[in-house]
Design a protein around this motif. Structure first.
Motif, short mmCIF file in Angstrom:
data_model
loop_
_atom_site.label_atom_id
_atom_site.label_comp_id
_atom_site.label_asym_id
_atom_site.label_seq_id
_atom_site.Cartn_x
_atom_site.Cartn_y
_atom_site.Cartn_z
N GLU A 60 0.79 -1.27 -0.06
CA GLU A 60 0.04 0.11 0.03
C GLU A 60 0.94 1.38 -0.05
OE1 GLU A 60 -3.91 1.32 2.40
OE2 GLU A 60 -2.45 0.61 3.58
N ARG A 61 1.92 1.41 0.93
CA ARG A 61 2.66 2.56 0.99
C ARG A 61 3.67 2.72 -0.32
NH1 ARG A 61 5.49 1.60 6.94
NH2 ARG A 61 3.72 2.16 8.00
N ARG A 62 4.08 1.49 -0.95
CA ARG A 62 4.71 1.77 -2.44
C ARG A 62 3.87 2.24 -3.49
NH1 ARG A 62 7.97 4.02 -5.13
NH2 ARG A 62 8.94 2.93 -6.67
N ALA A 63 2.81 1.60 -3.41
CA ALA A 63 1.64 1.90 -4.40
C ALA A 63 1.47 3.61 -4.41
CB ALA A 63 0.40 1.20 -4.11
N LEU A 100 2.08 9.19 -6.25
CA LEU A 100 2.70 10.37 -6.43
C LEU A 100 3.72 10.73 -7.17
CD1 LEU A 100 3.24 10.59 -2.30
CD2 LEU A 100 1.29 11.70 -3.61
N GLU A 101 4.71 9.73 -7.47
CA GLU A 101 5.63 9.64 -8.63
C GLU A 101 5.15 10.04 -9.80
OE1 GLU A 101 7.93 6.31 -8.01
OE2 GLU A 101 8.92 6.74 -6.40
N HIS A 102 4.06 9.55 -10.31
CA HIS A 102 3.26 9.86 -11.39
C HIS A 102 2.36 11.08 -11.41
CE1 HIS A 102 3.67 5.40 -12.03
NE2 HIS A 102 4.71 5.89 -12.78
N GLY A 103 2.48 11.97 -10.51
CA GLY A 103 1.84 13.18 -10.55
C GLY A 103 0.30 13.36 -9.97
N PHE A 104 0.24 12.49 -9.21
CA PHE A 104 -1.17 12.35 -8.61
C PHE A 104 -2.35 12.12 -9.57
CE2 PHE A 104 1.51 15.21 -6.28
CZ PHE A 104 1.35 15.08 -4.97
N HIS A 105 -1.97 11.02 -10.76
CA HIS A 105 -2.98 10.99 -11.74
C HIS A 105 -3.99 9.82 -11.28
CE1 HIS A 105 -1.43 13.78 -14.39
NE2 HIS A 105 -0.01 13.44 -14.23
N PRO A 106 -5.09 10.27 -11.06
CA PRO A 106 -6.22 9.06 -10.71
C PRO A 106 -6.51 8.19 -11.63
CG PRO A 106 -7.56 11.09 -11.04
CD PRO A 106 -5.82 11.56 -11.27
N LEU A 131 -0.30 -3.20 -8.60
CA LEU A 131 0.55 -4.50 -9.00
C LEU A 131 1.82 -4.08 -9.39
CD1 LEU A 131 -2.41 -5.54 -11.56
CD2 LEU A 131 -1.78 -6.52 -9.25
N ALA A 132 2.11 -2.95 -9.62
CA ALA A 132 3.78 -2.31 -9.66
C ALA A 132 4.38 -2.49 -8.52
CB ALA A 132 3.81 -1.08 -10.47
N ALA A 133 3.82 -2.02 -7.43
CA ALA A 133 4.20 -2.20 -6.05
C ALA A 133 4.68 -3.45 -5.62
CB ALA A 133 3.51 -1.28 -5.09
N GLU A 134 3.59 -4.26 -5.85
CA GLU A 134 3.48 -5.71 -5.36
C GLU A 134 4.69 -6.30 -6.03
OE1 GLU A 134 0.28 -8.94 -4.31
OE2 GLU A 134 0.14 -8.26 -6.31
N PRO A 180 11.00 7.96 3.18
CA PRO A 180 11.09 9.43 3.11
C PRO A 180 10.37 9.99 1.90
CG PRO A 180 13.14 8.13 3.45
CD PRO A 180 12.29 7.13 3.29
N GLY A 181 10.32 9.58 0.78
CA GLY A 181 9.44 9.86 -0.37
C GLY A 181 8.02 10.19 0.22
N LEU A 182 7.46 9.37 0.89
CA LEU A 182 5.94 9.70 1.56
C LEU A 182 6.02 10.91 2.37
CD1 LEU A 182 4.65 6.00 2.21
CD2 LEU A 182 4.12 7.46 0.20
N ARG A 183 6.98 11.10 3.27
CA ARG A 183 7.22 12.10 4.16
C ARG A 183 7.00 13.39 3.36
NH1 ARG A 183 11.11 9.30 7.89
NH2 ARG A 183 9.53 7.96 9.05
N LYS A 184 8.05 13.35 2.20
CA LYS A 184 8.06 14.52 1.63
C LYS A 184 7.13 14.94 1.10
CE LYS A 184 9.91 14.54 -2.54
NZ LYS A 184 10.81 14.65 -3.68
#
Length: 69
Positions: free
Chosen positions: A15-18, A23-29, A37-40, A61-65
């Motif tokens: 869940e955290r990685r997903a 976020l890395e993809h620019g918050f695109h829903p 699936l990519a995270a898993e 750290p990426g999540l905290r940022k």
């Protein structure tokens, strides 16, 4: 194949990685399943190589940022 000594990523780790991928993809829903699936896949591959514990510090750290931005 996994043996008894290998640990699969937990639901919370995936869940955290997903979320970080989202976020890395620019918050695109609209791609929650793809992000999950990519995270898993990424975390499972890391667990197979034994690198998941080393890389876990890179995810948090990426999540905290983004959470504090």
């Amino acid at each position: 194949m996994f043996n008894n000594n290998e640990r699969l990523p937990t639901h919370q780790q995936i869940e955290r990685r997903a979320y970080q991928i989202y976020l890395e993809h620019g918050f695109h829903p609209g791609n929650a399943l793809g992000d999950w699936l990519a995270a898993e896949k990424e975390l499972t591959e890391l667990s197979e190589t034994g690198d998941m514990n080393k890389s876990a510090a890179n995810f948090v750290p990426g999540l905290r940022k983004h959470a504090t931005a």
